[in-house]
Write a protein that holds these residues in place. Structure first.
Motif: not given
Length: 484
Positions: A77-83, A434-455
């Motif tokens: 994951a590198g820099r995005p996780l470390a920073a 953008k405030d970190g709150a869940p949007i009710q009734g909305l989920w996502a999985a797979g490549e549409i999401t971000g933040g798991l793999h980093g760089q």
């Protein structure tokens, strides 16, 4: 089945299929929408396998514990996780931990409950152990095998409805749902199919987005976030990214500039200018295959991370001289008979497509090839250490190299392959604003999401991500549906 009673799953790749399978297990109806003509998304093309640790399929005495997989994923994951700091660091760490600690269960679920053969295990780039699972000799490639098994099961379900050639043009807000008497539900606006004019349809209900990344969105999101990648071919068909659909209803995005360029996409001699390339599976290198420059010299540890191998190709290999309008490099992927036998399913397909060929060392006539291969054979035999640091050699068996030694070879080049960035989710697969709150009734999985793999995403973790977070999304959407 009335669409008003259903959970709406957008995308028919592995993440969407796993979410749907979980929903159907709770006897909740699902309407699945996909803009393509056939289901399966990019998942059906996945060729190297799915990660899991520890599993019963791994080699004995390998001692691959989840903490080793965790360390490899963090390092990749590198820099995005470390920073990252505070809440963002905690969110990323939790996603990684969820992925890794759920991996063995994901492999067991596919093998035991879906009947998928995952008995062969290989070590891919960036991994400290062999933990990437696929079927044995003669079995279907892992992406096709897994997707086919899930689709076959769902096709028998009266609660499942699949609509292909169906494009979602907008996510309808909860406020609009309230105004329409839909209880404040989100919804999606769907364009009419060809021949239906401008007719649109709106479906309301809990939403699971599993629409993939934007590595094929050359003149859209890719150009916006990574204009430096212009001209590099892709493994993805040209289609627009869908993250903006969710941003329009408040979803946050992260790591959108983190785009993975895979080091090995096949260059077809019959179509050098093809912008969409077949991926040369990382499993080919995992089983012993090596990369060579135009003179027949190795230049990298072929099992370093994809990011590192790609950088080495671009720094060490010469650009292809043909005028194609593309940025391509002169690199060959070579396997001996041992590595080829271990990769038979892949190799048979690639040879059928004309992307790899059987030949001999003498026929290739590369100036440095014989010395290079003998040097590599000596490394594999333990006579000398590898100057590039490679320590795992798969099933390479060639020990004494001659002009008559049989090898398999194909031309490859770096290709835009995967986007690590996307909408922000938590470990429950809920899409966050953008405030970190869940949007009710909305989920996502797979490549549409971000933040798991980093760089950098480890090979074998894309299918794993789809299974783990797709199933989580399905479970939570089921609970939401039952409650509301």
């Amino acid at each position: 089945m009335s669409p008003e009673q259903a959970v709406i799953v957008i995308g028919s790749g592995l993440a969407g299929l796993c979410a749907t399978t979980q929903l159907i297990a709770h006897r909740i109806p699902v309407v699945m929408l996909d803009r393509a003509a056939k289901p399966g998304g990019n998942s059906i093309k996945a060729s190297s396998g799915i990660n899991g640790a520890p599993t019963r399929f791994q080699p004995p005495l390998q001692n691959d514990a989840a903490d080793l997989f965790l360390a490899d994923t963090r390092r990749s994951a590198g820099r995005p996780l470390a920073a990252s700091v505070d809440a963002e660091r905690a969110r990323r760490e939790t996603l990684i931990t969820t992925l890794v600690t759920s991996s063995a269960e994901a492999v067991d679920w596919l093998a035991d409950e879906q009947g998928v053969d995952l008995s062969t295990v290989a070590q891919l780039g960036g991994h400290s152990r062999a933990r990437t699972h696929r079927g044995g000799a003669g079995q279907k490639p892992p992406g096709f095998a897994i997707v086919s098994a899930l689709l076959e099961s769902l096709d028998r379900e009266p609660l499942f409805q699949l609509r292909t050639n169906t494009r979602v043009t907008r996510v309808v807000t909860a406020k609009e749902g309230q105004e329409e008497g839909k209880g404040g539900m989100l919804g999606v606006e769907v364009a009419g199919q060809e021949g239906e004019g401008n007719r649109t349809e709106t479906l309301y209900g809990p939403l699971v987005f599993a629409t993939g990344g934007f590595a094929g969105d050359t003149h859209g999101l890719l150009e916006k976030y990574r204009p430096d990648l212009a001209g590099i071919p892709s493994t993805n068909d040209a289609r627009e990214g869908t993250q903006p659909l969710l941003e329009a209803v408040g979803a946050a995005v992260v790591d959108m500039e983190q785009v993975q360029v895979h080091p090995t996409g096949f260059v077809d001699a019959k179509d050098l200018a093809a912008r969409v390339k077949f991926l040369a599976a990382e499993a080919l290198r995992g089983e012993g295959g090596i990369l060579l420059d135009g003179r027949g010299r190795r230049f990298v540890d072929e099992l370093a991370t994809r990011e590192q191998v790609t950088a080495a190709v671009m720094a060490s290999a010469s650009p292809l001289e043909e005028e194609t309008g593309l940025r391509q490099w002169d690199v060959s992927l070579l396997m001996d008979e041992g590595a080829a036998a271990a990769s038979k399913t892949h190799l048979d397909f690639y040879r059928w497509k004309g992307l790899m060929r059987k030949t001999t060392v003498g026929e290739l006539a590369l100036p440095a090839l014989r010395d290079t291969l003998q040097g590599y054979a000596d490394v594999v035999s333990g006579k000398t250490p590898d100057v590039f640091g490679r320590t795992a050699f798969g099933n390479w068996t060639l020990k004494e190299v001659s002009s008559d030694s049989v090898v398999y070879v194909g031309k490859v080049t770096p290709v835009v392959h995967f986007t690590m960035g996307g909408v922000v989710i938590n470990e429950q697969s809920q899409v966050l604003d953008k405030d970190g709150a869940p949007i009710q009734g909305l989920w996502a999985a797979g490549e549409i999401t971000g933040g798991l793999h980093g760089q950098n995403r480890l090979g074998g973790s894309s299918l794993l991500e789809c299974v783990v977070f797709g199933r989580i999304a399905g479970e939570n959407a089921a609970a939401f549906h039952q409650e509301h």
